[in-house]
Motif scaffolding. Sequence first.
Motif, short mmCIF file in Angstrom:
data_model
loop_
_atom_site.label_atom_id
_atom_site.label_comp_id
_atom_site.label_asym_id
_atom_site.label_seq_id
_atom_site.Cartn_x
_atom_site.Cartn_y
_atom_site.Cartn_z
N TYR A 321 0.83 -1.21 0.00
CA TYR A 321 0.00 0.00 0.00
C TYR A 321 0.87 1.26 0.00
CZ TYR A 321 -2.92 3.67 2.11
OH TYR A 321 -3.55 4.84 2.39
N LYS A 322 1.92 1.24 0.78
CA LYS A 322 2.78 2.41 0.87
C LYS A 322 3.60 2.64 -0.40
CE LYS A 322 3.31 2.48 5.90
NZ LYS A 322 4.26 2.37 7.04
N SER A 323 3.69 1.59 -1.25
CA SER A 323 4.48 1.73 -2.48
C SER A 323 3.68 2.31 -3.64
CB SER A 323 5.03 0.36 -2.90
OG SER A 323 3.98 -0.48 -3.35
N PHE A 324 2.39 2.57 -3.43
CA PHE A 324 1.55 3.09 -4.51
C PHE A 324 2.14 4.35 -5.16
CE2 PHE A 324 -2.92 1.19 -4.65
CZ PHE A 324 -2.48 -0.05 -4.21
N PRO A 325 2.62 5.32 -4.36
CA PRO A 325 3.19 6.54 -4.99
C PRO A 325 4.37 6.24 -5.89
CG PRO A 325 2.71 6.92 -2.66
CD PRO A 325 2.56 5.46 -2.89
N ASP A 326 5.13 5.19 -5.58
CA ASP A 326 6.29 4.85 -6.41
C ASP A 326 5.88 4.46 -7.82
OD1 ASP A 326 7.79 5.27 -4.13
OD2 ASP A 326 7.88 3.14 -3.60
N TYR A 327 4.66 3.97 -7.97
CA TYR A 327 4.17 3.53 -9.28
C TYR A 327 3.16 4.52 -9.87
CZ TYR A 327 6.19 -0.90 -7.80
OH TYR A 327 7.06 -1.88 -7.36
N ASN A 328 3.04 5.69 -9.24
CA ASN A 328 2.08 6.71 -9.70
C ASN A 328 0.65 6.16 -9.77
OD1 ASN A 328 4.17 8.66 -10.10
ND2 ASN A 328 4.68 7.66 -12.05
N VAL A 329 0.31 5.36 -8.77
CA VAL A 329 -1.01 4.75 -8.71
C VAL A 329 -1.74 5.25 -7.47
CG1 VAL A 329 -2.27 2.57 -8.44
CG2 VAL A 329 -0.27 2.67 -9.93
N LYS A 330 -3.01 5.58 -7.65
CA LYS A 330 -3.83 6.02 -6.52
C LYS A 330 -4.69 4.87 -6.03
CE LYS A 330 -4.17 10.92 -7.77
NZ LYS A 330 -5.10 12.04 -8.08
N ALA A 331 -4.74 4.73 -4.71
CA ALA A 331 -5.56 3.66 -4.12
C ALA A 331 -7.04 3.91 -4.41
CB ALA A 331 -5.31 3.58 -2.62
N ASP A 332 -7.79 2.86 -4.63
CA ASP A 332 -9.23 2.99 -4.82
C ASP A 332 -9.97 2.33 -3.66
OD1 ASP A 332 -8.90 0.29 -5.27
OD2 ASP A 332 -9.60 0.31 -7.35
#
Length: 467
Positions: A321-332
């Motif tokens: 979950y914390k790695s989402f910003p590394d992949y330019n992905v927003k949590a839904d």
Amino acid sequence: MKRRGTQPDLDTYNFLLRSMAGNTRSVDAWAIFEDMKIYGVKPDVKTFNALIEAHQHRNSAYLWPIIRAMEEMGVEPNAATYGLIISYFASAKNIENALRYLYVMKSKGIEPELRTLQLVVEIAADSGNARLALDLVNAFESDSVRRLESDVWVNCLTASASCLWANASDFTQKDGVVQCWEYIVQELNLSPGEGICMGVLHTAARHGLPDIATDVLRVLNLTGVPLQERHFAPLIEAFCRAGQVKEAFMTIDIVQETTPPLPSTLLPILEHVKKNTDTFDSTWALMDEIHEERPLQVSSLNIIIGAAVALGDLQRAVGAYKSFPDYNVKADRDTFHLLLEGAVAACHQPLGARILQDMKEAGIALESRTYELMIELAIAQDSYEEAFEYLEEMKGAGFKPPATTYKSLVKKCASNGDPRYTIALEEMEEMGFETDPEFLRKAKDVFSKESTGMMFIEEAENTTVAR
């Protein structure tokens, strides 16, 4: 002719029988046959063929006497005779006798007519005997220069797909769906309809045949069928069963471009990733590899979180979950619900509160499932007052709490000697849920025991204070 004393000959009788056969007048045909015997005219194979044809609409009780009469009179059946008999049994869905006479026919060195064999193959396929139907086709075409019509192969493909028969069990030869699909598409250059294609896709998914599944999508695309999630889902499963996980993830990206994939579509990948921590770690490494080639979709990362939760590894789930910003992905919403499920499984209330706060900060509206999870998490704690707070908030937001939520509250209150279990039961009935008498009895019994225990504890404490 009889009034004039003219003796009818064999041709005359056969002509009359043919007339009766064309109109299926079986009673009149049999009368003519009996008249032949009276006048001593010996019937030939054409006679019996016409007689059998005239009885096509009658049951087998009328066919067997004709066959016995042929044997008694020493008349040998020809290809047309066997064709009529086989056609008779095939029309009656009597595959056993149709095959019996097909075998007798071939054992006498008589080659069946194309329409006769095709009829047997068709009835075998329609009755779910895909292997039998294809064996008949293969045996015929291996011994003959003649080729069966394309409809026969389509029937075999449909039957094979309906029972998910893909190939030879030892993969030494092509069989089932694989053989039929390749022959129809490559040799006959035909494009099966979407219904048949879906059957082939599901078969390819079951047996891990992504090449066949990919070719089906190609054919669908050529015929103008808009490719949707229902077409890609079997391809994803086929990739997973074949161990091609990267390709499965990339297919999810294609689906995600038009619509968020359903949980059932993602399930094959999730089942693969959650096998063990080694599989999880190797799959996690694929995320970086895919990210270098194309943007990752949130569904792919949600699978990683779901697998970690299924493995009971909350640390890995939070790390993903914390790695989402590394992949330019927003949590839904699915991301947060998966994390909340992990918090519930671990009874980790602080994490649940943090995830809920993140969800609100992300501007994602809370849904019924969100409240259900938060209530479940609160119930798992020693102090469960928040469960009632979330319940009221849930109702205030316009959501109807499910019966399972009320049952959990009733159990928790009763087991703690909390009289509010009756309030939960009353509200449950007001919501229109039926209360199981056995569940109600157990709740009362548990509450009675727990409340008595609490009373003893309070009396003991009061006695100690008095002393």
